[in-house]
Scaffold this motif. Structure first.
Motif, PDB file in Angstrom:
ATOM      1  N   GLU A 179      41.215  41.777  26.758  1.00  0.00           N
ATOM      2  CA  GLU A 179      40.287  42.413  27.551  1.00  0.00           C
ATOM      3  C   GLU A 179      41.020  43.509  27.990  1.00  0.00           C
ATOM      4  O   GLU A 179      42.222  43.886  28.187  1.00  0.00           O
ATOM      5  CB  GLU A 179      40.259  41.453  28.789  1.00  0.00           C
ATOM      6  CG  GLU A 179      39.417  39.950  28.220  1.00  0.00           C
ATOM      7  CD  GLU A 179      39.176  39.222  29.509  1.00  0.00           C
ATOM      8  OE1 GLU A 179      39.254  39.876  30.606  1.00  0.00           O
ATOM      9  OE2 GLU A 179      38.672  37.950  29.302  1.00  0.00           O
ATOM     10  N   ALA A 180      40.135  44.521  28.243  1.00  0.00           N
ATOM     11  CA  ALA A 180      40.387  45.903  28.862  1.00  0.00           C
ATOM     12  C   ALA A 180      40.972  45.769  30.056  1.00  0.00           C
ATOM     13  O   ALA A 180      40.415  44.981  31.243  1.00  0.00           O
ATOM     14  CB  ALA A 180      39.533  46.836  28.823  1.00  0.00           C
ATOM     15  N   PRO A 181      42.100  46.244  30.506  1.00  0.00           N
ATOM     16  CA  PRO A 181      42.659  45.795  32.174  1.00  0.00           C
ATOM     17  C   PRO A 181      41.748  46.766  33.122  1.00  0.00           C
ATOM     18  O   PRO A 181      41.180  47.718  32.777  1.00  0.00           O
ATOM     19  CB  PRO A 181      43.952  46.857  31.831  1.00  0.00           C
ATOM     20  CG  PRO A 181      44.124  47.740  30.861  1.00  0.00           C
ATOM     21  CD  PRO A 181      42.936  47.089  29.728  1.00  0.00           C
ATOM     22  N   GLN A 182      41.467  45.993  34.216  1.00  0.00           N
ATOM     23  CA  GLN A 182      40.649  46.306  35.311  1.00  0.00           C
ATOM     24  C   GLN A 182      41.281  47.707  35.874  1.00  0.00           C
ATOM     25  O   GLN A 182      42.469  47.794  36.021  1.00  0.00           O
ATOM     26  CB  GLN A 182      40.387  45.431  36.293  1.00  0.00           C
ATOM     27  CG  GLN A 182      39.500  44.301  35.761  1.00  0.00           C
ATOM     28  CD  GLN A 182      38.401  44.368  35.643  1.00  0.00           C
ATOM     29  OE1 GLN A 182      37.657  45.402  35.938  1.00  0.00           O
ATOM     30  NE2 GLN A 182      37.783  43.748  34.372  1.00  0.00           N
ATOM     31  N   PRO A 183      40.386  48.788  36.004  1.00  0.00           N
ATOM     32  CA  PRO A 183      41.185  50.064  36.698  1.00  0.00           C
ATOM     33  C   PRO A 183      41.512  49.583  38.083  1.00  0.00           C
ATOM     34  O   PRO A 183      41.061  48.716  38.826  1.00  0.00           O
ATOM     35  CB  PRO A 183      39.899  50.945  36.782  1.00  0.00           C
ATOM     36  CG  PRO A 183      38.807  50.219  36.620  1.00  0.00           C
ATOM     37  CD  PRO A 183      39.101  48.744  35.880  1.00  0.00           C
ATOM     38  N   VAL A 184      42.830  50.338  38.537  1.00  0.00           N
ATOM     39  CA  VAL A 184      43.178  50.097  39.990  1.00  0.00           C
ATOM     40  C   VAL A 184      42.510  50.972  40.882  1.00  0.00           C
ATOM     41  O   VAL A 184      42.325  52.234  40.609  1.00  0.00           O
ATOM     42  CB  VAL A 184      44.657  50.432  39.718  1.00  0.00           C
ATOM     43  CG1 VAL A 184      45.165  50.106  41.297  1.00  0.00           C
ATOM     44  CG2 VAL A 184      45.417  49.388  38.751  1.00  0.00           C
ATOM     45  N   LYS A 185      42.151  50.330  41.955  1.00  0.00           N
ATOM     46  CA  LYS A 185      41.483  51.371  43.142  1.00  0.00           C
ATOM     47  C   LYS A 185      42.429  52.165  43.573  1.00  0.00           C
ATOM     48  O   LYS A 185      43.738  51.572  43.965  1.00  0.00           O
ATOM     49  CB  LYS A 185      40.809  50.275  44.024  1.00  0.00           C
ATOM     50  CG  LYS A 185      39.506  49.619  43.341  1.00  0.00           C
ATOM     51  CD  LYS A 185      38.921  48.675  44.476  1.00  0.00           C
ATOM     52  CE  LYS A 185      37.824  47.832  43.945  1.00  0.00           C
ATOM     53  NZ  LYS A 185      37.473  46.851  44.713  1.00  0.00           N
TER      54      LYS A 185
END
Length: 197
Positions: free
Chosen positions: A47-53
């Motif tokens: 899975e693609a890593p979630q972007p960090v806010k």
């Protein structure tokens, strides 16, 4: 389960068995015989890593995660109770300016004996037309038992407000609050009774 490759004779046997099997649902097309790739587990794409806010210094973190519903302390619960009596009289009561007309001391009693004694005392005081009574429970002693269950300090101190808030006593009691230091402080309660009808 081992991840070895199928031998050619095993693959031929599997193909023959698959051809003779009748499908459970004939509307669906018959599955194709397995290919040589059955010996390897299918790996899904990572899975693609979630972007960090973005986060700025000094900004509070977002509230999240599990919330533990912990019962607040007895003093906090008593303070949170709504005032049902006259506000002026309540202010005098909290400052210790009103004197109790009767008192009962529950020190050294078992829970069952204390519950009965408290009920009888409240009924008698209400029948005599008394409005403010003092119930002394004591602060309780610290138990040194190392049992698996935690035990609250001051069993009577924790049970008396509950007993006064449930029937039959709840119909006679207007307000329960901690006593002023001159009348026992955290080890006693003021109980303001309703007028007899």
């Amino acid at each position: 389960m081992s991840s070895r490759r199928l031998r050619p004779d095993e693959l031929d046997l599997w193909t023959q068995v698959a051809r003779t099997a009748t499908p459970l649902n004939p509307v669906q097309p018959r599955p194709k015989p397995p290919a040589q790739t059955l010996d390897r587990p299918v790996q899904s794409a990572p899975e693609a890593p979630q972007p960090v806010k973005p986060f700025a210094l000094g900004q509070k973190a977002a509230r999240g995660g599990p919330v533990h519903d912990v019962l607040p302390g007895l003093t906090d619960r008593m303070r949170a109770l709504p005032v049902t009596m006259d506000r002026k009289a309540y202010g005098k009561l909290k400052r210790g300016k009103l004197s109790p007309e009767a008192r009962i001391d529950l020190h050294g009693m078992t829970v069952d004996r204390a519950h009965g004694a408290l009920s009888g005392f409240i009924f008698r005081a209400h029948g005599q037309g008394k409005r403010l009574v003092l119930v002394i429970t004591g602060k309780g002693r610290r138990s040194d038992t190392d049992g698996p269950m935690p035990v609250r300090q001051g069993v009577l101190r924790h049970n008396v407000p509950h007993w006064l808030s449930i029937p039959p006593l709840s119909g006679l009691v207007m307000q329960v609050t901690n006593a002023h230091n001159r009348h026992g402080g955290g080890g006693a309660y003021y109980v303001y009774l309703r007028r007899p009808r």
